[in-house]
Enzyme design. Structure first.
Site, PDB file in Angstrom:
ATOM      1  N   HIS A  53       1.259  -9.719   1.612  1.00  0.00           N
ATOM      2  CA  HIS A  53       0.265 -10.281   1.540  1.00  0.00           C
ATOM      3  C   HIS A  53       0.799 -11.749   1.323  1.00  0.00           C
ATOM      4  O   HIS A  53       0.150 -12.900   2.102  1.00  0.00           O
ATOM      5  CB  HIS A  53      -1.009  -9.961   0.941  1.00  0.00           C
ATOM      6  CG  HIS A  53      -1.763  -8.835   1.221  1.00  0.00           C
ATOM      7  ND1 HIS A  53      -3.249  -8.946   1.241  1.00  0.00           N
ATOM      8  CD2 HIS A  53      -1.301  -7.584   1.955  1.00  0.00           C
ATOM      9  CE1 HIS A  53      -3.415  -7.794   1.829  1.00  0.00           C
ATOM     10  NE2 HIS A  53      -2.529  -7.038   2.178  1.00  0.00           N
ATOM     11  N   HIS A  80       1.746   1.403   4.260  1.00  0.00           N
ATOM     12  CA  HIS A  80       0.574   2.534   3.830  1.00  0.00           C
ATOM     13  C   HIS A  80       1.151   4.052   3.374  1.00  0.00           C
ATOM     14  O   HIS A  80       0.311   4.642   3.370  1.00  0.00           O
ATOM     15  CB  HIS A  80      -0.265   2.791   5.058  1.00  0.00           C
ATOM     16  CG  HIS A  80      -1.104   1.431   5.475  1.00  0.00           C
ATOM     17  ND1 HIS A  80      -1.821   1.397   6.672  1.00  0.00           N
ATOM     18  CD2 HIS A  80      -1.142   0.525   4.732  1.00  0.00           C
ATOM     19  CE1 HIS A  80      -2.313   0.045   6.511  1.00  0.00           C
ATOM     20  NE2 HIS A  80      -2.131  -0.518   5.345  1.00  0.00           N
TER      21      HIS A  80
END
Length: 423
Positions: A84, A256
């Site tokens: 992020h 993920h």
């Protein structure tokens, strides 16, 4: 009665106890002095990256009361931090990226996509304090995520240090939300933002994971959990950060592979740093941490082994039937239909499901489910690109090969062999 009162006081204490490094991870003054460039260059030259990684490895397995680690391993948390921080970079004007370490300042620190990353940064503060000026915040964040991937068995060929820190968030104002962003790159309907903004949604790194924001029959705009429509947003958003289709699919699946999404209840995470700088995002679900955490609002892990590198994300995406539900956090997500016990908690985002609703993406999902070396090459390339793009770098920039990380090496990659691959 007395016992109930004691439990209430204990709960209140847990809710009001931020991690000790919070004042450094979210500076109350929204400013932090950085070393002069000659000082940083000299200190960086002397920095022992292997020693930094060794300390990070110890931290990954040291779950702390202020913010307990999922499955006793902080690795996935720090992968998210690095992702992020780095994912703000945009190809249109080169703004963004983790160099600068501006996630500690407004506006980035209050983005919805950075919910609870104040805790990740706070947990890293003792390492930053120990190694001093030679370890910039931008390097601290990206190295933590990279070392975590390597420790969990992921493919890392190289890491480079030398990102120059910023003293505040000025260089992120154009990313929004800010008056500068509203003036030069306005977005009337958040979720439909166009270039030069690097995301379809101000406050999110790439796009809305529940699906694209579209105009509804009654005229208002809302999320549409349609994977085919989400695929278009993915290609647009990842294209804005210079990623091709292979890199995009590898990053989504690789990221993920680790950890989980948090949406324990509908009440949300509580006030952001721009509302409460001393105790941001305390959480409104129970204790606000551990099993009571609210971050994105979606709930559950992507894989059955969320602290190990493998290609289960792709295998299950192809081999399971998925159904759309509203999760406990009140957001759209997908679950395995008629799941066996081990898979009942697994989930996918609409943006995950999009990868099998686009012909090019689906072909890559099939390739990565069948061909582990191809998947690892694509992810390694994409992760290095993601974490290295943008910002200013020291003339003493230094790199360390993945093989030199002090991490136990796996002789063979982990791949799911218990399922035939449906192509």
């Amino acid at each position: 009665m007395a016992r109930a009162l004691l439990l209430a006081l204990m709960l209140r204490g847990s809710l009001a106890s931020p991690c000790p490094g919070i004042a450094y991870s979210v500076p109350p003054q929204n400013y932090y002095v950085v070393p002069e460039l000659p000082v940083y260059d000299k200190s960086l030259k002397e920095l022992d990256l292997k020693a930094v990684v060794a300390d990070m490895q110890k931290l990954f397995l040291d779950s702390q009361e202020c913010w307990p680690a999922d499955w006793g391993h902080y690795g996935p948390f720090f992968v998210r931090l690095a992702w992020h921080c780095s994912g703000t970079w945009r190809i249109t004007d080169g703004r963004g990226g983790c160099a600068g370490g501006r996630q500690r300042f407004e506006p980035e620190r209050s983005w919805a996509d950075n919910t609870n990353l104040d805790k990740a940064r706070a947990l890293l503060w003792p390492i930053k304090s120990k190694f001093g000026a030679g370890l910039s915040w931008g390097d601290l964040f990206t190295l933590a995520g990279t070392a975590a991937i390597k420790m969990m068995g992921g493919p890392i060929t190289e890491y480079c240090a030398g990102r120059i820190d910023s003293p505040d968030g000025t260089e992120s104002l154009d990313l929004g939300p800010s008056e500068e962003q509203r003036k030069y790159a306005p977005c009337a309907i958040n979720g439909t933002c166009q270039r030069p903004l690097g995301s379809t949604t101000v406050g999110l790194i790439y796009l809305n994971p529940e699906g694209p924001v579209t105009k509804q029959p009654d005229g208002h705009y809302d999320v549409d959990p349609d994977p085919a429509k989400s695929a278009k947003d993915i290609r647009d958003a990842f294209g804005r950060m210079g990623m091709n289709d292979s890199q995009t699919v590898a990053l989504i699946g690789g990221g993920h592979t680790f950890g989980k999404s948090h949406g324990a209840c509908p009440e949300g995470p509580g006030p952001a740093p721009n509302q409460d700088v001393h105790n941001p995002w305390p959480g409104k679900c129970g204790t606000g941490k551990g099993n009571d955490t609210f971050t994105s609002g979606m709930e559950g892990p992507w894989t059955t082994k969320p602290t190990e590198w493998d290609n289960e994300f792709f295998v299950d995406l192809l081999n399971r039937s998925w159904e759309l539900i509203k999760g406990p956090g009140g957001h759209w997500q997908w679950q395995v239909k008629n799941a066996v016990e081990a898979e009942k908690k697994l989930m996918r985002l609409t943006s995950d499901m999009a990868l099998i609703h686009d012909d090019i993406y689906q072909a890559l999902v099939q390739e990565f489910a069948l061909n582990m070396p191809a998947y690892e090459r694509a992810f390694d390339e994409a992760w290095f690109k993601l974490t290295t793009n943008g910002g200013r770098w020291s003339q003493e920039k230094k790199c360390i090969k993945g093989e030199d990380f002090p991490v136990p090496q796996r002789s063979t990659p982990r791949m799911r062999y218990d399922d035939p691959i449906t192509v």
